[in-house]
Design a protein around this motif. Structure first.
Motif, PDB file in Angstrom:
ATOM      1  N   ILE A  30       0.792  -1.111  -0.225  1.00 28.64           N
ATOM      2  CA  ILE A  30      -0.088   0.344  -0.381  1.00 28.64           C
ATOM      3  C   ILE A  30       0.858   1.326  -0.324  1.00 28.64           C
ATOM      4  N   GLY A  31       1.585   1.129   0.657  1.00 31.51           N
ATOM      5  CA  GLY A  31       2.675   2.205   0.803  1.00 31.51           C
ATOM      6  C   GLY A  31       2.425   3.333   1.462  1.00 31.51           C
ATOM      7  N   GLY A  32       3.355   4.287   1.699  1.00 32.76           N
ATOM      8  CA  GLY A  32       2.651   5.624   2.337  1.00 32.76           C
ATOM      9  C   GLY A  32       2.984   5.197   3.931  1.00 32.76           C
ATOM     10  N   ALA A  33       2.546   6.531   5.006  1.00 35.81           N
ATOM     11  CA  ALA A  33       2.449   6.067   6.367  1.00 35.81           C
ATOM     12  C   ALA A  33       1.302   5.556   6.858  1.00 35.81           C
ATOM     13  N   HIS A  34       1.166   4.470   7.777  1.00 32.59           N
ATOM     14  CA  HIS A  34       0.515   3.762   8.163  1.00 32.59           C
ATOM     15  C   HIS A  34       0.523   4.088  10.152  1.00 32.59           C
ATOM     16  N   ARG A  35      -0.918   4.187  10.156  1.00 31.86           N
ATOM     17  CA  ARG A  35      -1.020   4.644  11.970  1.00 31.86           C
ATOM     18  C   ARG A  35      -1.847   3.809  12.622  1.00 31.86           C
ATOM     19  N   VAL A  36      -1.261   2.551  12.926  1.00 33.83           N
ATOM     20  CA  VAL A  36      -1.480   0.991  13.956  1.00 33.83           C
ATOM     21  C   VAL A  36      -1.958   1.773  15.095  1.00 33.83           C
ATOM     22  N   VAL A  37      -3.564   1.768  15.914  1.00 37.01           N
ATOM     23  CA  VAL A  37      -4.196   2.540  16.662  1.00 37.01           C
ATOM     24  C   VAL A  37      -4.454   1.002  17.799  1.00 37.01           C
ATOM     25  N   CYS A  38      -3.870   1.040  18.630  1.00 35.11           N
ATOM     26  CA  CYS A  38      -4.665  -0.072  20.199  1.00 35.11           C
ATOM     27  C   CYS A  38      -5.353   0.706  21.354  1.00 35.11           C
TER      28      CYS A  38
END
Length: 288
Positions: A30-38
């Motif tokens: 997918i690329g780009g910036a990923h934000r994982v919310v826990c």
């Protein structure tokens, strides 16, 4: 996240390593910036491994065409103390704290939902103010305020009374507190529950604070009474005691007896032992 042409998820599940590898492949695809919310990170069983993997994914070469950040949410102010140095030393860590809501803010929330969910004149305005004030004094969150109003309404309905009054909210306070403690106990591991039961036994007989060696002996009897093999080392018991103290179940008293007695910790419950024993009895009954 998976594309339509992705292979089917194995019926037997993925190993941890395989799951991370697939996640990294999709990040790069997918690329780009990923934000994982826990959310509720204090309840993650192995948070250090998860956070280390995600936060170091680019540095370790697992991903090359994307970046990953993690947003961890917790209501436990001590949760960062349980993180390993490899996690807390990660660059660019930012901590954002939200102060508890005051009575005025909580009253606004309660009135908002009362206008939409409560029949006119079914709840005194003073009862809403009471629920907001009690919640502000305790935890300062809207969930508790809403629970107080809800349980107060249930009590009024059970007794065929209307409207909901300050007295209903005051009675609801104890029920909500007991329910919150009981739910937290249910989240604990089997052996942590047995240790709590052992300390509750000490507490009811007035033998607290108690040392970990004393707690271990009673814990072993409790575990055997539940037909479970107890943990074999004192270190395991001490680790559980530290965790339970950090979670707010226990008070810890450090003792220093000098050369003759050495240094050690003693523990006692920081809540009503009756609630602990009642909850553990209910858990045992439901698991039989």
């Amino acid at each position: 996240m998976l594309p339509e042409r992705a292979s089917r998820f194995p019926e037997w599940g993925l190993g941890t390593g395989e799951a991370f590898d697939e996640l990294y492949r999709q990040f790069d695809r997918i690329g780009g910036a990923h934000r994982v919310v826990c959310d509720e990170t204090d309840h993650l069983e192995d948070a250090n491994t998860l956070l280390y993997e995600l936060l170091r994914a680019r540095a370790t070469g697992h991903i090359t065409g994307a970046t990953v950040g993690v947003l961890g949410i917790s209501t436990d102010d001590t949760v960062r103390q349980t993180r390993s140095p490899t996690v807390t030393d990660t660059p660019m860590e930012i901590e954002i704290s939200f102060s508890p809501s005051d009575a005025a803010a909580l009253r606004t929330v309660l009135e908002y939902w009362a206008d939409r969910a409560v029949v006119d004149e079914a709840c005194d305005t003073s009862a809403i103010a009471k629920a907001a004030a009690l919640a502000a004094q305790d935890m300062g969150n809207a969930r508790q305020a809403l629970d107080l109003r809800r349980v107060g309404a249930e009590l009024a309905e059970q007794h065929g009374e209307a409207p909901v009054t300050d007295a209903h909210i005051e009675t609801a306070r104890e029920r909500v507190q007991r329910g919150r403690v009981a739910n937290t106990i249910r989240y604990q591991t089997e052996h942590a529950q047995y240790i709590l039961e052992a300390i509750a036994d000490f507490q009811t007989s007035g033998e607290v604070p108690a040392r970990s060696k004393e707690i271990q002996r009673t814990y072993e009897r409790v575990a055997e009474s539940h037909a479970t093999s107890p943990l074999s080392t004192l270190k395991s018991i001490q680790d559980h005691l530290s965790d339970l103290h950090m979670l707010g179940f226990l008070r810890r008293h450090g003792q220093n007896k000098g050369l003759s007695g050495g240094q050690y910790d003693e523990y006692e419950l920081d809540l009503d032992p009756a609630i602990v024993l009642e909850t553990l009895t209910e858990i045992a009954e439901h698991t039989q």
